[in-house]
Design an enzyme around this catalytic site. Structure first.
Site, mmCIF file in Angstrom:
data_model
loop_
_atom_site.group_PDB
_atom_site.id
_atom_site.type_symbol
_atom_site.label_atom_id
_atom_site.label_comp_id
_atom_site.label_asym_id
_atom_site.label_seq_id
_atom_site.Cartn_x
_atom_site.Cartn_y
_atom_site.Cartn_z
ATOM 1 N N TRP A 20 -6.942 -4.900 0.538
ATOM 2 C CA TRP A 20 -5.929 -4.213 -0.273
ATOM 3 C C TRP A 20 -4.496 -4.543 0.124
ATOM 4 O O TRP A 20 -4.173 -4.635 1.303
ATOM 5 C CB TRP A 20 -6.159 -2.706 -0.122
ATOM 6 C CG TRP A 20 -5.067 -1.864 -0.678
ATOM 7 C CD1 TRP A 20 -3.919 -1.482 -0.042
ATOM 8 C CD2 TRP A 20 -5.004 -1.297 -1.990
ATOM 9 N NE1 TRP A 20 -3.148 -0.712 -0.883
ATOM 10 C CE2 TRP A 20 -3.791 -0.574 -2.070
ATOM 11 C CE3 TRP A 20 -5.850 -1.323 -3.102
ATOM 12 C CZ2 TRP A 20 -3.416 0.107 -3.224
ATOM 13 C CZ3 TRP A 20 -5.467 -0.635 -4.237
ATOM 14 C CH2 TRP A 20 -4.263 0.069 -4.299
ATOM 15 N N ASP B 264 2.941 -2.200 -1.714
ATOM 16 C CA ASP B 264 4.370 -2.580 -1.689
ATOM 17 C C ASP B 264 4.713 -3.752 -0.765
ATOM 18 O O ASP B 264 4.201 -3.829 0.348
ATOM 19 C CB ASP B 264 5.227 -1.423 -1.169
ATOM 20 C CG ASP B 264 4.873 -0.092 -1.754
ATOM 21 O OD1 ASP B 264 4.060 -0.035 -2.670
ATOM 22 O OD2 ASP B 264 5.427 0.904 -1.277
ATOM 23 N N TRP C 80 -6.874 1.644 -1.010
ATOM 24 C CA TRP C 80 -5.767 2.125 -0.181
ATOM 25 C C TRP C 80 -6.333 2.880 1.020
ATOM 26 O O TRP C 80 -7.273 3.669 0.881
ATOM 27 C CB TRP C 80 -4.891 3.053 -1.033
ATOM 28 C CG TRP C 80 -3.633 3.485 -0.359
ATOM 29 C CD1 TRP C 80 -2.436 2.872 -0.423
ATOM 30 C CD2 TRP C 80 -3.455 4.636 0.475
ATOM 31 N NE1 TRP C 80 -1.515 3.566 0.330
ATOM 32 C CE2 TRP C 80 -2.115 4.653 0.891
ATOM 33 C CE3 TRP C 80 -4.294 5.660 0.926
ATOM 34 C CZ2 TRP C 80 -1.583 5.640 1.722
ATOM 35 C CZ3 TRP C 80 -3.769 6.642 1.760
ATOM 36 C CH2 TRP C 80 -2.424 6.624 2.148
ATOM 37 N N SER D 123 5.666 2.256 3.983
ATOM 38 C CA SER D 123 6.669 1.248 3.605
ATOM 39 C C SER D 123 7.967 1.359 4.392
ATOM 40 O O SER D 123 8.301 2.415 4.921
ATOM 41 C CB SER D 123 6.973 1.356 2.114
ATOM 42 O OG SER D 123 5.918 0.770 1.401
ATOM 43 N N ARG E 36 10.065 9.294 2.918
ATOM 44 C CA ARG E 36 9.551 7.962 3.256
ATOM 45 C C ARG E 36 10.364 6.784 2.696
ATOM 46 O O ARG E 36 11.251 6.938 1.903
ATOM 47 C CB ARG E 36 8.104 7.834 2.801
ATOM 48 C CG ARG E 36 7.864 8.093 1.331
ATOM 49 C CD ARG E 36 6.362 7.942 1.044
ATOM 50 N NE ARG E 36 6.054 8.155 -0.328
ATOM 51 C CZ ARG E 36 5.702 9.331 -0.852
ATOM 52 N NH1 ARG E 36 5.631 10.404 -0.085
ATOM 53 N NH2 ARG E 36 5.427 9.439 -2.136
ATOM 54 N N ASP E 37 9.935 5.602 3.127
ATOM 55 C CA ASP E 37 10.399 4.302 2.625
ATOM 56 C C ASP E 37 11.851 3.977 3.001
ATOM 57 O O ASP E 37 12.704 3.735 2.117
ATOM 58 C CB ASP E 37 10.206 4.201 1.101
ATOM 59 C CG ASP E 37 8.788 4.571 0.679
ATOM 60 O OD1 ASP E 37 7.884 4.491 1.539
ATOM 61 O OD2 ASP E 37 8.590 4.956 -0.484
ATOM 62 N N GLU F 87 10.422 6.844 -4.949
ATOM 63 C CA GLU F 87 9.979 6.118 -3.764
ATOM 64 C C GLU F 87 10.793 4.836 -3.603
ATOM 65 O O GLU F 87 11.473 4.390 -4.520
ATOM 66 C CB GLU F 87 8.492 5.745 -3.898
ATOM 67 C CG GLU F 87 7.581 6.943 -4.086
ATOM 68 C CD GLU F 87 6.096 6.579 -4.174
ATOM 69 O OE1 GLU F 87 5.289 7.313 -3.608
ATOM 70 O OE2 GLU F 87 5.757 5.572 -4.810
ATOM 71 N N TRP G 17 0.230 2.300 -10.069
ATOM 72 C CA TRP G 17 -0.637 3.255 -9.358
ATOM 73 C C TRP G 17 -1.710 3.847 -10.269
ATOM 74 O O TRP G 17 -2.735 4.338 -9.792
ATOM 75 C CB TRP G 17 0.201 4.378 -8.729
ATOM 76 C CG TRP G 17 0.755 4.006 -7.388
ATOM 77 C CD1 TRP G 17 2.071 3.920 -7.030
ATOM 78 C CD2 TRP G 17 0.001 3.653 -6.210
ATOM 79 N NE1 TRP G 17 2.185 3.541 -5.718
ATOM 80 C CE2 TRP G 17 0.929 3.368 -5.187
ATOM 81 C CE3 TRP G 17 -1.359 3.545 -5.914
ATOM 82 C CZ2 TRP G 17 0.552 2.993 -3.900
ATOM 83 C CZ3 TRP G 17 -1.733 3.164 -4.629
ATOM 84 C CH2 TRP G 17 -0.796 2.897 -3.654
HETATM 85 C C1 FRU Z 1 4.852 3.252 -2.899
HETATM 86 C C2 FRU Z 1 4.264 4.042 -1.755
HETATM 87 C C3 FRU Z 1 5.329 4.380 -0.743
HETATM 88 C C4 FRU Z 1 4.549 4.557 0.514
HETATM 89 C C5 FRU Z 1 3.458 3.531 0.372
HETATM 90 C C6 FRU Z 1 2.164 3.931 0.989
HETATM 91 O O1 FRU Z 1 3.938 2.492 -3.600
HETATM 92 O O2 FRU Z 1 3.651 5.206 -2.252
HETATM 93 O O3 FRU Z 1 6.105 5.499 -1.103
HETATM 94 O O4 FRU Z 1 5.316 4.345 1.664
HETATM 95 O O5 FRU Z 1 3.295 3.318 -1.014
HETATM 96 O O6 FRU Z 1 1.241 2.909 0.933
#
Ligand code: FRU
Length: 524
Positions: free
Chosen positions: A53, A56, A80, A113, A179-180, A235, A331
């Site tokens: 898999w 991002d 995932w 991410s 996050r991110d 995100e 998604w």
């Molecule tokens: C975006 C996301 C991010 C997160 C990651 C987890 O596609 O949902 O916000 O960090 O994927 O895999």
């Protein structure tokens, strides 16, 4: 006699070698045949993980002649989970070399991410022997309670191995949707800036630091319009300045956010906003004459499969481009794609620019020039009718499973026309332009396997603001189409899963008068 014996012996040896080779050859053919259905959709020129898999793109950074591409990766399966950073490098953005996983899930903490920067001034003190370190900034995600916090890790061997910072996390606000991180060096303030998304609250938080280890909050960005208050997730933010119409004296800051509206996940995508960065936070343009206002999160891509796009850090000023790549997926159906050994691919790398179209500043995308390296045999036609063109294409027996096409059309008012790719008797993916209502539509309802998701087959369209001319630039690969309209003013990125024998291509006119001014087709 001895001569006879020897030649007999020689004959036997040759006989056995030949038989053995035939057995080996047919074995390998069966092996290839066995593997074919599994690899049927494997892209030829898009980045995919060797196995398992991927989502991002992460940690995009250029250092010592290499573009690094890290990515959200499950090393143990093609769903995932166990999120870690996979890794690949390229000298030209076209040919990628796979490297071992760079940051792994450990102690029940996944690696979500994030980004990477070159710490040129060694502000972090992680550098060794006069070499600046690469510092990765990522979200650590605690598995037992979903807590998300920001962490750092550093590498002193050109990104080959990373050490997680011993005092992680560097920012923790006790949230489960924080996050991110995206970090850049802000020269006027001589400090680092980090943006992090509060996904559910629809906020981007800004932090400052002098050493990448200690951070203080400097601002927040959100849009409090009713429209946006519907259930949506934010995100993967990005932020960078770009010149307008190539004029370096006239720049704007571009804020990128990937959004997932719920329950309508199918309309997830990467959006942008224009404004200024004041050293602490992003201030959105309120100038509606620029075609943008607070309620607009502007679409970047009108296809269904462009998410979590992120741009490369540290591309040398002498190059000056802002280049990015996006996860070519959605998604809504990412884990249902009909691929077996791997799941997920990245788009081709694209340059992003700002251009004034009809008095509005628009973000446009252009395939990077390096992709021209992949061009093989070329066919070219000029001033030709659609019927003549289709005849020539038939004669040339073009296989459109891996092609680049640039088509420029001349047409009279009230014309409706387009092309069908990956075509066979039963399958086709259609691009339709209607000069009456100025729409361009991508229809993948008959593109091949579509039944893994109820919305996948839906066609999607947008209005072309500048529709007096039409130029289509397409990249077709085993399981995708990327369509750049005019100069990248409008882009569609879409996955398709056609049978391997759906390789035809056909142009059509449903009404009006159309001439192909120029058409170039390259095998890739
Ligand atoms: C975006 C996301 C991010 C997160 C990651 C987890 O596609 O949902 O916000 O960090 O994927 O895999």
């Amino acid at each position: 006699m001895t001569g006879d014996k020897n030649s007999n012996y020689l004959f036997k040896v040759i006989y056995y070698v030949v038989v053995f080779s035939i057995v080996l050859y047919s074995e390998s053919l069966t092996q290839i045949k066995r593997e074919l259905p599994m690899e049927q959709y494997r892209p030829q020129f898009h980045f995919t993980p060797e196995t398992n898999w991927m989502n991002d793109p992460n940690g995009l950074v250029y250092f010592m002649g290499e573009y690094h591409l890290f990515y959200q990766h499950n090393p143990f399966g093609n769903k995932w989970g166990h999120m870690s950073w996979g890794h690949a490098v390229s000298e030209d953005l076209v040919h990628w070399q796979h490297l071992p996983v760079a940051l792994s899930e450990e102690n029940d903490e996944m690696i979500f991410s994030g980004c990477a920067v070159v710490d040129w001034k060694n502000t972090s003190g992680f550098g060794r022997q006069q070499q600046p370190p690469i510092v990765a900034i990522y979200t650590g995600r605690r598995n037992n309670d979903d807590r998300q916090y920001q962490c750092i890790a550093y590498s002193n061997d050109r990104g080959r191995t990373f050490t997680k910072y011993e005092h992680n996390p560097v920012i923790d606000i006790e949230s489960d949707n924080f996050r991110d991180p995206k970090v850049f060096w802000y020269e006027p303030g001589k400090n680092w800036i980090m943006m992090v998304a509060l996904a559910v609250e629809n906020k981007i938080c800004f932090y400052k630091s002098e050493n990448l280890k200690e951070w203080s909050k400097s601002g927040e960005f959100n849009i409090d319009e009713i429209e946006i208050k519907s259930k949506i997730k934010w995100e993967c933010p990005d932020l960078f300045p770009l010149a307008i119409d190539e004029n370096p004296k006239n720049t704007k800051w571009v804020m990128i956010i990937s959004t997932i509206p719920e329950p309508d996940v199918i309309n997830s995508g990467t959006k942008y906003l224009l404004g200024e960065f004041n050293g602490n936070e992003f201030i959105i343009d309120n100038d509606t004459s620029a075609g943008l206002n607070k309620t607009n999160l502007n679409n970047i891509d009108y296809g269904r499969d462009f998410y979590a796009a992120s741009s490369w850090s540290d591309i040398p000023e002498s190059d000056g481009r802002r280049i990015w790549i996006g996860w070519m997926n959605n998604w809504e159906y990412a884990d249902k794609l009909p691929t077996n050994t791997w799941k997920g691919s990245q788009t081709i790398p694209r340059e992003v620019k700002l251009k004034i179209i009809d008095k509005s500043i628009k973000l446009i995308q252009k395939p990077v020039d390096e992709l021209k390296k992949l061009r093989g045999e070329r066919l070219e036609f000029t001033s030709i009718t659609i019927d003549e063109l289709n005849e020539s294409i038939k004669r040339a027996d073009i296989d459109c499973s891996s092609l680049e096409i640039i088509a420029e059309f001349d047409f009279k008012a009230h014309s409706v026309f387009g092309l069908k790719i990956r075509k066979s008797e039963k399958e086709e993916t259609t691009i339709n332009f209607n000069s009456i209502d100025k729409t361009i539509t991508l229809d993948r309802s008959k593109s091949g396997v579509v039944n893994f998701n109820k919305n996948f087959a839906e066609s999607h369209k947008t209005i072309l603001e500048k529709s007096d001319k039409l130029k289509l630039h397409l990249f077709i690969d085993s399981s995708s189409i990327e369509l750049f309209v005019n100069e990248g003013d409008v882009v569609f990125t879409d996955l398709i899963f056609p049978s391997h024998n759906s390789t035809g291509i056909e142009f059509f006119v449903s009404s009006g008068e159309v001439i192909i001014r120029n058409l170039k087709i390259w095998e890739i």
